[in-house]
Structures are given as structure tokens and as C-alpha cells.
Write a protein that holds these residues in place. Structure first.
Motif, short mmCIF file in Angstrom:
data_model
loop_
_atom_site.label_atom_id
_atom_site.label_comp_id
_atom_site.label_asym_id
_atom_site.label_seq_id
_atom_site.Cartn_x
_atom_site.Cartn_y
_atom_site.Cartn_z
N ASN A 137 0.84 -1.20 0.00
CA ASN A 137 0.00 0.00 0.00
C ASN A 137 0.86 1.25 0.00
O ASN A 137 1.91 1.28 0.62
N LYS A 138 0.39 2.24 -0.70
CA LYS A 138 1.12 3.52 -0.72
C LYS A 138 0.67 4.36 0.46
O LYS A 138 -0.48 4.31 0.88
N ILE A 139 1.58 5.13 0.98
CA ILE A 139 1.25 6.00 2.10
C ILE A 139 0.91 7.38 1.59
O ILE A 139 1.46 7.83 0.59
N LYS A 140 -0.04 8.02 2.26
CA LYS A 140 -0.44 9.37 1.86
C LYS A 140 -0.01 10.32 2.97
O LYS A 140 -0.51 10.26 4.09
N ILE A 141 0.92 11.20 2.62
CA ILE A 141 1.44 12.15 3.60
C ILE A 141 0.81 13.51 3.37
O ILE A 141 0.67 13.94 2.23
N SER A 142 0.44 14.18 4.43
CA SER A 142 -0.03 15.56 4.30
C SER A 142 0.92 16.49 5.05
O SER A 142 1.82 16.03 5.74
N MET A 143 0.72 17.79 4.87
CA MET A 143 1.62 18.80 5.40
C MET A 143 2.95 18.80 4.64
O MET A 143 4.01 18.99 5.22
N THR A 144 2.86 18.56 3.34
CA THR A 144 4.05 18.60 2.50
C THR A 144 4.23 20.02 1.96
O THR A 144 3.43 20.91 2.23
N GLU A 145 5.27 20.21 1.16
CA GLU A 145 5.50 21.52 0.56
C GLU A 145 4.34 21.92 -0.33
O GLU A 145 3.94 23.08 -0.37
N ASP A 146 3.77 20.94 -1.02
CA ASP A 146 2.67 21.22 -1.93
C ASP A 146 1.44 21.70 -1.15
O ASP A 146 0.74 22.62 -1.59
N ASP A 147 1.17 21.09 -0.01
CA ASP A 147 0.06 21.54 0.83
C ASP A 147 0.28 22.98 1.28
O ASP A 147 -0.64 23.80 1.28
N LEU A 148 1.52 23.26 1.67
CA LEU A 148 1.85 24.61 2.12
C LEU A 148 1.64 25.62 1.00
O LEU A 148 1.13 26.72 1.22
N ASN A 193 -0.49 25.48 -1.41
CA ASN A 193 -1.93 25.74 -1.56
C ASN A 193 -2.42 26.73 -0.52
O ASN A 193 -3.26 27.59 -0.81
N GLU A 194 -1.91 26.62 0.69
CA GLU A 194 -2.25 27.58 1.75
C GLU A 194 -1.81 28.99 1.36
O GLU A 194 -2.52 29.97 1.58
N ILE A 195 -0.61 29.04 0.80
CA ILE A 195 -0.04 30.34 0.43
C ILE A 195 -0.85 30.99 -0.67
O ILE A 195 -1.12 32.19 -0.63
N VAL A 196 -1.25 30.20 -1.65
CA VAL A 196 -2.05 30.74 -2.76
C VAL A 196 -3.32 31.40 -2.23
O VAL A 196 -3.70 32.49 -2.67
N LYS A 197 -3.95 30.75 -1.26
CA LYS A 197 -5.19 31.29 -0.68
C LYS A 197 -4.99 32.67 -0.08
O LYS A 197 -5.88 33.51 -0.11
N LEU A 200 6.31 29.08 -7.00
CA LEU A 200 5.08 29.87 -7.16
C LEU A 200 5.42 31.25 -7.69
O LEU A 200 6.28 31.94 -7.14
N LEU A 201 4.75 31.62 -8.79
CA LEU A 201 4.91 32.95 -9.36
C LEU A 201 3.59 33.70 -9.21
O LEU A 201 2.55 33.21 -9.65
N ALA A 202 3.63 34.86 -8.55
CA ALA A 202 2.42 35.67 -8.37
C ALA A 202 2.58 36.95 -9.16
O ALA A 202 3.58 37.66 -9.04
#
Lengths: 221, 221
Positions: free
Chosen positions: B96-107, B109-113, B139-141
DNA sequence: AGTTCAGTGATGCGT
DNA sequence: ACGCATCGCTGAACT
């Protein structure tokens, strides 16, 4: 609630919950759990080298019913065991240290031996781990000018270049004439381009045997 | 000379010889050997999380008398077994694959918001993984100017800064007005100094919950 | 404890 | 394949 100290291996049908720097849940399955005497914990799935979940040395493990809980600082792993398939304690586990050769340090020693041939001028002094505010230079060779040398045991990449450029920024600040070098067995195309744009050089070097120097201009890949 | 395919764990008194990218010898002792179905091999000592010797998936193992030999490309591990202390095959090992949260990608998404609050101006567009010849920008804004944002899930360091500066060099080449940012929960002192010197900014951001922006000038560590 | 850097890094994703 | 960037990186050395 029993504290567990002895090292063991456990193959079990279980589920895992991790919370700490990140978070993860692992669905129930058969996993291999390894716990070492120093607290290190690894939970392995059927493939890959890296564990699915883990905890570094120093973690403390307790048993609460069918749960194994390992804690270290703000990090917790909770193993819910549903079926024990295999369990063994490991006695008299050896903690011998391994001695590796062909490291970056070995390569640096090779480079020092051939330094004049590599940089193409007489060198009066070589300094390892020369300290700058932006980090320590792998090798500094002093001749008519300074040669700031970043060494990579494998293939140098863009990060290697920026690391070198960071050190060079310091020597520019103190107005010291320098040539920047990357010395490695190989270099990526992007890194090579970046070197060229910044007037830096690459010298191909090999572990243990021969060393051959090239300027960016002359090299093909 | 028997080829071994099934996954197993072996606790044995043995010695190990490795040769490939590097070289190593391990003196005889009691070590735990784990071999997975995909060829992955790990030899563990009594402590630490990382194996003493290992081989990535794809390695092929054969047995020759009391020797186990695992090969992959130009790399070889030879295990000389002197005494088997414990041996078990692992059946039905889950992958089974593990699903990790709180990764750079999650962060990210928070930043984009919260992007407008973080950079302090109206933003018309945000682009993830914006491609430059020197690598992809996290990320480019786009607002009155470009905001080039390098995100780190943990503590940003000097390498994070030089990575950012590498991207900024591209925007300077194409004469695009930009502000460079590092956004992370924390930053090292040296990295912060380097940011200041190069007129770049740091914004403190957290996983999932609140985001607070600061200019380098205002921040203390 | 904090910071930097090597690593047989490994792993995933893109070209 | 190669190139590039992340990783709950880990581990070591030095401050």
C-alpha cells in the motif's frame, strides 16, 4: 501500559498513524516493523528501500493493549496491531561502524595531489574547508590568484554551481581575485551552461586513478 | 548457485563486502538482513535508522554456498554467512502507498489562498512550477510586478536562498521587475542575512492554520 | 541546540 | 534514459 526497550522485529497485520512534522495514515496491511535498541523505528512495506513510516533514535515505545506507541519530541507513531504474524527479539545485535572509501573527501585528497596540473599554474598552498560567511569552501588553492574549488563525488548539478557562486560572492566582497571551479567526475548540461555564463570552470576528475582538466569552452557535456 | 526471489528477513553472524559507487567492508557481526520482492536489500546494525549496506530495487540475488550475492548494474554486495540466527520468509507483504499531508505542496496551496495578504498587493494570477531555464519556480504571483516565491516546508537555509537567486537571475535577464520571496515556517540566521544583502524577502507561513508576513528588516530570526 | 553539508543519498516527476 | 527538486530526508561535524 508497558514500556518496551529491547530491539525486535514484528511482522503483523496492522495499521499506522503518524503525526508530527507531517501527518500520515496507512491502511491496514501486512507490514514489517523493526525497532532498535536506540529507539529507532522503521515500518516497511513490500517494496522500496525507505520505510513507510519511521522514527529516529531516541524514540520511546510503550504498549497499550494492541497498540504500540512510539514518541519522540512532538512526533508520534501509533501502530494498531490486529494480527501478529511473526515476532522475534534480536539478541547481541552488533553495532560495528562501517568504513566507506571513495567519498568526496577521498576525491579531494586525489585533487590536492594533482592540483597544479588541474588549475594550470603553480600553487603555494591548499586549504581544506576554508571558512567564509556563506559556508566552507571544499578546497582553496592559492597561486597567482585564488582558486575556489567545489568538489562533487558524483555528477555536479545546478545546485553545485549555486553553491560555488555563493562562495565566490564572498571573495568578490573582499575584492580577492578568484577563479571558481567545479571538480567532479561528471556534470549535468544545465549546470555546465550555468558555469559558462558565470565564467567558471569545470575540471573532470576521477576517484583514485586519473584526473583530466578541461575548460568549459572545450568540454562537450 | 541458486537465484533467490522471495522476500525474507535473516538475522545472522556474517560479514559484508560492498563495491560499486563506493566501497566498504563490514567486520563480522550479528546483522539484520532484509530483502524485498523488488530486489531492495538492507543490512542493518544495532542502531540508527539507515542501513549499513544496501541496494536499491532491481538488484538480483543469488546464493553460492554460504554466500549471498546481490548485484545491480556495477554494484555488488557479498554477504558471507557464518551462522544463521533467525530466518523467516514474509508472505503476503502489503505494498500500500502511504499518503502524507503537510508537504511543501500543501503549504503552497495555503499560500495561494492568502497570496495578496502575504505579498501586500493585488494579484491577478498565480502560477505553480513556472518554468525558467534555471529551474522551475515554486510559485509565481503576478501583480504590479512579479513575485518569485520559493517555498520550504521546514526551515529555509542558504541553499534555499541561492536557489531563489538562481531563478531571479533569469527574470533579470529578461528585464522583468520582480520581488524574490522565501516563504517558510522558519529560516536560518545565515539564510536571513543572505536574503537581506540581496534585497529579498521572507514571509513566515505555517501549515494549515495562520500565515504572517514580515519583511527581512522587521524580522529578528 | 543551531547550522551546514555529504550521502553508495532515495524517490518521484518531468523531458 | 537524463535532469531536476523534494524529503517527516538522516547523520555527522562544528559552533
Amino acid at each position: 501500559m508497558i514500556r518496551i526497550d529491547r530491539p525486535f522485529i514484528l511482522y503483523a497485520y496492522c495499521s499506522i498513524r503518524y503525526s508530527g512534522r507531517a501527518k500520515s495514515d496507512l491502511v491496514p496491511g501486512n507490514y514489517l516493523i523493526i525497532r532498535k535498541g536506540d529507539g529507532a523505528l522503521m515500518i516497511h512495506g513490500a517494496d522500496k528501500m525507505v520505510p513507510l513510516n519511521y522514527q529516529p533514535p531516541g524514540a520511546v515505545m510503550i504498549r497499550k493493549g494492541n497498540k504500540l506507541i512510539s514518541k519522540r519530541k512532538d512526533e508520534t507513531i501509533e501502530i494498531t496491531i490486529r494480527l501478529i504474524l511473526h515476532l522475534a527479539e534480536l539478541h547481541l545485535w552488533s553495532s560495528n561502524k562501517i568504513k566507506i572509501s571513495m567519498t568526496e573527501d577521498d576525491l579531494r585528497n586525489e585533487i590536492v595531489k594533482r592540483i597544479e596540473k588541474l588549475v594550470g599554474e603553480p600553487i603555494t598552498e591548499t586549504i581544506k574547508e576554508f571558512i567564509t560567511p556563506y559556508g566552507n569552501v571544499d578546497l582553496l588553492a592559492v597561486g597567482s590568484r585564488y582558486h575556489v574549488i567545489e568538489i562533487k563525488r558524483g555528477k555536479a548539478n545546478m545546485a553545485s554551481c549555486t553553491q560555488l557562486m555563493r562562495y565566490l560572492a564572498y571573495f568578490k566582497e573582499i575584492k580577492q581575485e578568484t577563479t571558481g571551479w567545479i571538480m567532479s567526475p561528471a556534470i549535468t548540461a544545465g549546470a555546465f551552461d550555468l558555469l559558462q555564463k558565470n565564467d567558471l570552470r569545470w575540471a573532470q576528475v576521477h576517484h583514485a586513478t586519473s584526473c583530466k582538466a578541461e575548460t568549459p569552452r572545450g568540454a562537450s557535456s
